[in-house]
Design a protein around this motif. Structure first.
Motif, mmCIF file in Angstrom:
data_model
loop_
_atom_site.group_PDB
_atom_site.id
_atom_site.type_symbol
_atom_site.label_atom_id
_atom_site.label_comp_id
_atom_site.label_asym_id
_atom_site.label_seq_id
_atom_site.Cartn_x
_atom_site.Cartn_y
_atom_site.Cartn_z
ATOM 1 N N GLU A 1 0.833 -1.204 0.000
ATOM 2 C CA GLU A 1 0.000 0.000 0.000
ATOM 3 C C GLU A 1 0.870 1.257 0.000
ATOM 4 O O GLU A 1 1.883 1.304 0.707
ATOM 5 C CB GLU A 1 -0.908 -0.002 1.231
ATOM 6 C CG GLU A 1 -1.796 1.216 1.359
ATOM 7 C CD GLU A 1 -2.563 1.237 2.680
ATOM 8 O OE1 GLU A 1 -3.288 2.219 2.914
ATOM 9 O OE2 GLU A 1 -2.433 0.277 3.465
ATOM 10 N N ARG B 1 -1.681 6.985 3.716
ATOM 11 C CA ARG B 1 -2.575 6.728 4.849
ATOM 12 C C ARG B 1 -1.782 6.659 6.154
ATOM 13 O O ARG B 1 -2.226 7.198 7.183
ATOM 14 C CB ARG B 1 -3.363 5.440 4.643
ATOM 15 C CG ARG B 1 -4.280 5.119 5.831
ATOM 16 C CD ARG B 1 -5.018 3.812 5.679
ATOM 17 N NE ARG B 1 -5.791 3.532 6.876
ATOM 18 C CZ ARG B 1 -6.574 2.470 7.025
ATOM 19 N NH1 ARG B 1 -6.699 1.592 6.048
ATOM 20 N NH2 ARG B 1 -7.230 2.276 8.149
ATOM 21 N N ARG B 2 -0.640 6.005 6.149
ATOM 22 C CA ARG B 2 0.159 5.914 7.362
ATOM 23 C C ARG B 2 0.648 7.289 7.808
ATOM 24 O O ARG B 2 0.745 7.562 9.010
ATOM 25 C CB ARG B 2 1.337 4.963 7.155
ATOM 26 C CG ARG B 2 0.917 3.500 7.017
ATOM 27 C CD ARG B 2 2.114 2.566 6.955
ATOM 28 N NE ARG B 2 2.875 2.713 5.725
ATOM 29 C CZ ARG B 2 4.077 3.253 5.632
ATOM 30 N NH1 ARG B 2 4.686 3.708 6.723
ATOM 31 N NH2 ARG B 2 4.698 3.347 4.467
ATOM 32 N N ASP C 1 -2.348 8.878 9.540
ATOM 33 C CA ASP C 1 -2.535 8.274 10.860
ATOM 34 C C ASP C 1 -1.496 8.796 11.851
ATOM 35 O O ASP C 1 -1.820 9.096 13.010
ATOM 36 C CB ASP C 1 -2.431 6.747 10.767
ATOM 37 C CG ASP C 1 -3.625 6.109 10.081
ATOM 38 O OD1 ASP C 1 -4.688 6.763 10.002
ATOM 39 O OD2 ASP C 1 -3.497 4.955 9.620
ATOM 40 N N ALA D 1 -6.777 6.788 0.438
ATOM 41 C CA ALA D 1 -6.235 7.061 1.772
ATOM 42 C C ALA D 1 -7.205 7.906 2.597
ATOM 43 O O ALA D 1 -7.444 7.627 3.786
ATOM 44 C CB ALA D 1 -4.887 7.763 1.649
ATOM 45 N N ALA E 1 -10.202 5.787 3.522
ATOM 46 C CA ALA E 1 -9.859 4.789 4.529
ATOM 47 C C ALA E 1 -9.823 5.385 5.928
ATOM 48 O O ALA E 1 -10.210 4.727 6.906
ATOM 49 C CB ALA E 1 -8.506 4.158 4.191
ATOM 50 N N VAL E 2 -9.374 6.609 6.058
ATOM 51 C CA VAL E 2 -9.265 7.245 7.372
ATOM 52 C C VAL E 2 -10.602 7.820 7.836
ATOM 53 O O VAL E 2 -11.000 7.661 8.993
ATOM 54 C CB VAL E 2 -8.195 8.361 7.348
ATOM 55 C CG1 VAL E 2 -8.190 9.134 8.672
ATOM 56 C CG2 VAL E 2 -6.822 7.770 7.075
#
Length: 405
Positions: free
Chosen positions: A272, A276-277, A280, A313, A316-317
């Motif tokens: 991925e 996104r990380r 986060d 992303a 997803a969050v």
């Protein structure tokens, strides 16, 4: 828990406004600043549009001795820095000079200055190369010139991570404040609208080839087919809360509350992307739940693959259409390292006014489950904002800004 880091001054030099008030007056209503390139002849190039800062004459803003020493990007950075310090109510000598530092970002440095001196070298000989070439081209020159002009003798540095660099510079400035500096000037700038810079941009294959300013740069649109470059950036003054309150800072725009950065995995790895990380990590750093975020300022790459990755992303969050998303850079083009600091300025001004600026010209593709603020600005209470940036080479950065009571 670390003391809060506050934004107490802002300055901006963007295609749709030189100075904060002119910039915001254009941004809040969606005024387009993308048009045909005028700074050099682009007739033979496949991409011919850009976000230029038209009518800028450095001699009207800076001492005459500085102008021949500096590239256009440094001139824009110095003007924005002057605005930011004035906005913060600070002048050289108001603080111990060793308590103040500067960190900026640049992805192309003083590329036009370097181009012109190389032309002199090959057409006229080495004696005609400016002595200022030794530093005017360098990525760190903006930090150096800002520090000299404003007597900043504390920590100094430069970040080079393409479009993500502006957020990385802000984060590095916060680190220095947490280490003991009272004030950091920070942001990012790029100005590579010249033949050498244009050739470099064309090499990555991401530029739009449309000649229609309103249809050339369309992130999250079914017709997205590339990016439009721009020039400029923003400079922010960051201070620790105790110091800002002690000196009686007249304006506090927001708290720099959280930051996260990642690198994308190797292409073809099947893993991925890292955006996104990064989001986060920024939310965790800010101790912020996704439901608290009132708006996301997207990186908005303008290509199908990168838009897909960013939309995934965000979804997803926050969930499908879970948060308003905007990309006002559709008015200016992508400003390299200057883009995200300009988005940070837009975010804090959105907090001030209670208005989210629009993503102009874009009709959201049904392929994306985003609540895109398109066509018109949206009235909203903005207390927390997330700014995203992605750079060539796999850089991902995210910053959380929070309103201060």
């Amino acid at each position: 828990m670390s003391a809060r880091t506050l934004v107490t001054g802002i300055g901006v030099a963007a295609p749709n406004g030189l100075g904060v008030e002119d910039f915001w007056a254009a941004t809040r209503v969606g005024k387009n600043a993308i048009g045909p390139v005028t700074r050099f002849d682009v007739a033979s190039y496949p991409s011919r549009l850009a976000g230029e800062i038209r009518g800028f004459d450095a001699k009207e803003h800076l001492p005459g001795r500085l102008v021949p020493q500096t590239d256009r990007v440094t001139q824009l950075a110095l003007v924005a820095a002057d605005c930011a310090f004035a906005d913060a109510g600070l002048r050289p000598g108001d603080m111990d000079t060793y308590d103040m530092g500067v960190v900026t970002a640049s992805s192309s440095g003083g590329i036009e200055f370097g181009q012109n001196e190389l032309r002199n070298l090959w057409s006229r000989g080495a004696r005609h190369v400016s002595a200022y070439q030794s530093f005017a081209w360098f990525h760190a020159v903006n930090s150096g010139q800002i520090s000299i002009r404003n007597e900043l003798r504390g920590p100094a540095g430069v970040l080079v991570s393409d479009q993500a660099g502006g957020l990385d510079a802000l984060a590095q400035a916060r680190r220095q404040i947490r280490k003991g500096s009272r004030l950091m000037a920070t942001g990012g700038f790029d100005a590579s609208i010249c033949s050498w810079g244009w050739a470099a941009r064309l090499a990555d294959g991401l530029l739009s080839e449309s000649d229609l300013p309103e249809r050339a740069y369309l992130p999250f649109d079914e017709d997205a087919a590339g990016q439009v470059p721009g020039e400029g950036g923003a400079l922010l003054v960051l201070e620790d809360e105790q110091g800002a309150r002690a000196r009686g800072a007249r304006t506090v725009y927001a708290e720099f509350a959280g930051y996260g950065a990642t690198l994308d995995p190797r292409p073809g790895s099947g893993r991925e992307p890292g955006l996104r990380r990064a989001v986060d990590a920024a939310l965790t750093d800010a101790d912020c739940h996704p439901a608290e975020v009132d708006v996301v300022f997207a990186d908005a790459a303008g290509t199908k693959r990168l838009d897909r990755e960013e939309a995934d992303a965000i979804t997803a969050v926050f969930g499908p259409r879970g948060v308003p998303v905007t990309a006002p850079k559709t008015m200016t083009g992508r400003l390299g390292a200057g883009a995200a600091p300009v988005d940070v300025v837009s975010a804090v001004l959105a907090m001030r006014e209670g208005l989210i600026p629009p993503t102009t010209n874009v009709e959201l593709s049904p392929a994306y489950d985003l609540d895109l603020v398109a066509a018109r600005p949206r009235t909203a209470s903005v207390r927390t904002a997330l700014v995203l940036a992605r750079g060539r080479g796999g850089f991902n950065s995210a910053v959380v800004l929070r309103a201060v009571d």
